[in-house]
Design an enzyme around this catalytic site. Structure first.
Site, PDB file in Angstrom:
ATOM      1  N   GLN A 283     -69.776  61.323  -6.521  1.00  0.00           N
ATOM      2  CA  GLN A 283     -71.181  60.906  -6.456  1.00  0.00           C
ATOM      3  C   GLN A 283     -71.768  61.398  -5.143  1.00  0.00           C
ATOM      4  O   GLN A 283     -71.149  61.245  -4.077  1.00  0.00           O
ATOM      5  CB  GLN A 283     -71.283  59.385  -6.543  1.00  0.00           C
ATOM      6  CG  GLN A 283     -72.705  58.826  -6.684  1.00  0.00           C
ATOM      7  CD  GLN A 283     -73.506  58.730  -5.381  1.00  0.00           C
ATOM      8  OE1 GLN A 283     -74.693  59.096  -5.328  1.00  0.00           O
ATOM      9  NE2 GLN A 283     -72.874  58.284  -4.320  1.00  0.00           N
TER      10      GLN A 283
ATOM     11  N   HIS B  13     -91.039  50.048  -4.908  1.00  0.00           N
ATOM     12  CA  HIS B  13     -90.467  50.802  -6.031  1.00  0.00           C
ATOM     13  C   HIS B  13     -91.427  50.646  -7.207  1.00  0.00           C
ATOM     14  O   HIS B  13     -92.221  49.732  -7.236  1.00  0.00           O
ATOM     15  CB  HIS B  13     -89.123  50.217  -6.466  1.00  0.00           C
ATOM     16  CG  HIS B  13     -88.053  50.324  -5.440  1.00  0.00           C
ATOM     17  ND1 HIS B  13     -86.813  49.766  -5.619  1.00  0.00           N
ATOM     18  CD2 HIS B  13     -88.027  50.909  -4.221  1.00  0.00           C
ATOM     19  CE1 HIS B  13     -86.060  50.018  -4.568  1.00  0.00           C
ATOM     20  NE2 HIS B  13     -86.773  50.699  -3.696  1.00  0.00           N
TER      21      HIS B  13
ATOM     22  N   THR C  25     -76.322  52.204  -3.395  1.00  0.00           N
ATOM     23  CA  THR C  25     -75.817  53.250  -4.299  1.00  0.00           C
ATOM     24  C   THR C  25     -74.340  53.578  -4.075  1.00  0.00           C
ATOM     25  O   THR C  25     -73.561  53.573  -5.034  1.00  0.00           O
ATOM     26  CB  THR C  25     -76.710  54.500  -4.221  1.00  0.00           C
ATOM     27  OG1 THR C  25     -78.046  54.117  -4.557  1.00  0.00           O
ATOM     28  CG2 THR C  25     -76.238  55.602  -5.142  1.00  0.00           C
TER      29      THR C  25
HETATM   30 ZN   LIG Z   1     -85.813  51.387  -2.055  1.00  0.00          ZN
END
Ligand SMILES: [Zn+2]
Length: 455
Positions: A327, A418, A162
């Protein structure tokens, strides 16, 4: 005759109390209880440009993870800070298969991040490169180029997917330092004329603030170019960075200085906020989460880093034409979901929510700020009735009621998966209406660029 339903009154009172405790500025009506919300919704729709964008990413924070944290922390009728944003939609998160170009329905944080950071769908593992490995400009890079101040904050390694998608471009998310880049991302390696590892590219990107874990990779040696033979950290210091390795050092950094700030507070991911029971095949007795006393005291909390980043960016942009892009990632919501650790996951979500609260408090004073709270993909954890085919643990929530959480996509010794579900995206401020309905993750990139007036 008016009939007061006692349970409903109690629920509304509880919701009101929870919201008041969080000191958020949004009226309780925005939570949709008994009042007509038409005018509040109308007022929440603001067009035009934003001076600042604060993007908060709960990694792996699907609707299920939010509900689990809400039930535990403030009760089923309570509201977290992230629940109080006035405009909410859902967005799709799928990646693309690198060979076929068809949807890969379950994304990782790299492909997902590339989607919101660059507006381009790509394959799992890609860090702001397209299906052919070609670098795509990111929202942070474009904002910086346009004169905005920039910041990037995480509880993971700052080289994790990220934060990495905002400031680097490599063909594999594993290429965090020079060593792995030589082995796995030859095309990006410095010795082959590439831009180097994620760590090296982040140093070169010169965001005003980069905070998180990942100190280990900054200790690796650069293979070629101006800083060949030096560590990545030495290269940062020699190119004008202020560095911090503890919360105390971070606190001492003056927001008035113009030099970029690099704070790395752990060798890898930062320590967890909470601990609790390990789920089992037959479940656990109902229990509560505990503060993680093994947490390294010198590490700042996510909300501490978020607060410092906001202070630095606000100070540096105060008398400038342009504001900032920031962010903030709650990274270990995902990591503790992988680890089937309910209290680990909830503690990180609650700490992430404190950062949302800070962003909303800033927005209340600076209405020209767009705040977006979202996730990058869904995850395994589910609230269930009782023991499942997977593993479960039962927690006693804020309501004083038992909540059983199941992890059933991997054995307890493995890594939970996920999921491919759409996830919540909520916003407040200019352009917030563009999160309404069902959008695609790449649309968030367009919304943020439109808000900041950059192409
Ligand atoms: Zn993950």
């Amino acid at each position: 005759m008016r009939i007061h339903h006692p349970r409903r009154v109690a629920a509304v009172a509880a919701a009101t109390a929870a919201v008041a405790a969080l000191a958020v500025t949004v009226p309780v009506a925005a939570n949709g209880t008994t009042t007509d919300n038409t005018n509040a919704a109308r007022h929440a729709i603001v067009g035009g440009k934003a001076r600042n964008v604060i993007l908060l990413i709960g990694d792996g924070m699907g609707d299920s993870e939010i509900t689990i944290a809400r039930n535990y922390q403030v009760g089923a009728a309570g509201r977290l800070a992230m629940d109080t944003l006035p405009l909410t939609g859902e967005y799709t998160t799928y990646a693309l298969n690198q060979e076929t170009g068809k949807p890969d329905y379950v994304t990782d944080s790299a492909a997902s991040g590339t989607g919101w950071a660059t507006g381009t769908k790509t394959y799992n593992g890609a860090i702001s490169v397209d299906l052919r490995g070609k670098p795509k400009a990111t929202i942070l890079e474009l904002a910086k180029k346009a004169g905005y101040r920039t910041g990037n904050v995480t509880t993971a390694e700052v080289q994790d997917a990220t934060p990495a998608v905002l400031e680097s471009h490599v063909v594999s998310r594993d290429c965090k330092g020079p060593v792995a880049t030589t082995a796995k991302c030859a095309v990006n390696a410095k010795e082959n004329g590439g831009a180097g590892s994620i760590s090296e590219q982040e140093v070169a990107a010169r965001a005003d603030v980069l905070l998180g874990g990942g100190a280990a990779y900054f200790g690796e040696t650069i293979t070629a170019g101006r800083f060949a033979g030096r560590t990545v950290l030495e290269s940062a210091k020699r190119s004008g960075y202020q560095t911090a390795g503890t919360a105390a050092e971070l606190a001492r950094i003056s927001p008035h200085s113009k030099d970029p700030v690099l704070g790395t507070f752990a060798p890898n991911n930062m320590d967890l906020e909470w601990t609790g029971p390990t789920p089992t095949k037959t479940g656990t007795a109902a229990t509560t989460c505990q503060v993680n006393t093994a947490r390294t005291a010198s590490q700042p909390h996510l909300s501490t880093m978020a607060s410092k980043a906001l202070q630095i960016l606000d100070t540096r942009s105060k008398h400038a034409k342009k504001g900032f892009f920031l962010q903030i990632e709650g990274a270990s919501i995902d990591k503790q979901d992988h680890a089937a650790n309910p209290c680990g996951q909830i503690g990180e979500t609650v700490e992430f929510d404190r950062s949302v609260q800070l962003a909303l408090a800033y927005q209340a004073k600076h209405r020209d700020t767009l705040v977006v709270v979202t996730a990058d993909h869904g995850h395994t954890s589910q609230i269930v009735e009782g023991p499942t085919e997977g593993v479960t643990a039962t927690l006693t929530t804020h309501d004083g009621a038992p909540m059983t959480i199941s992890y059933a996509t991997a054995p307890i010794t493995g890594s939970q998966q996920h999921t491919g579900t759409e996830v919540r995206i909520a916003a407040k401020g200019p352009q917030a209406a563009n999160v309404l309905g069902i959008t695609n993750q790449t649309d968030l990139n367009t919304t943020m660029r439109r808000a900041l007036g950059i192409r």
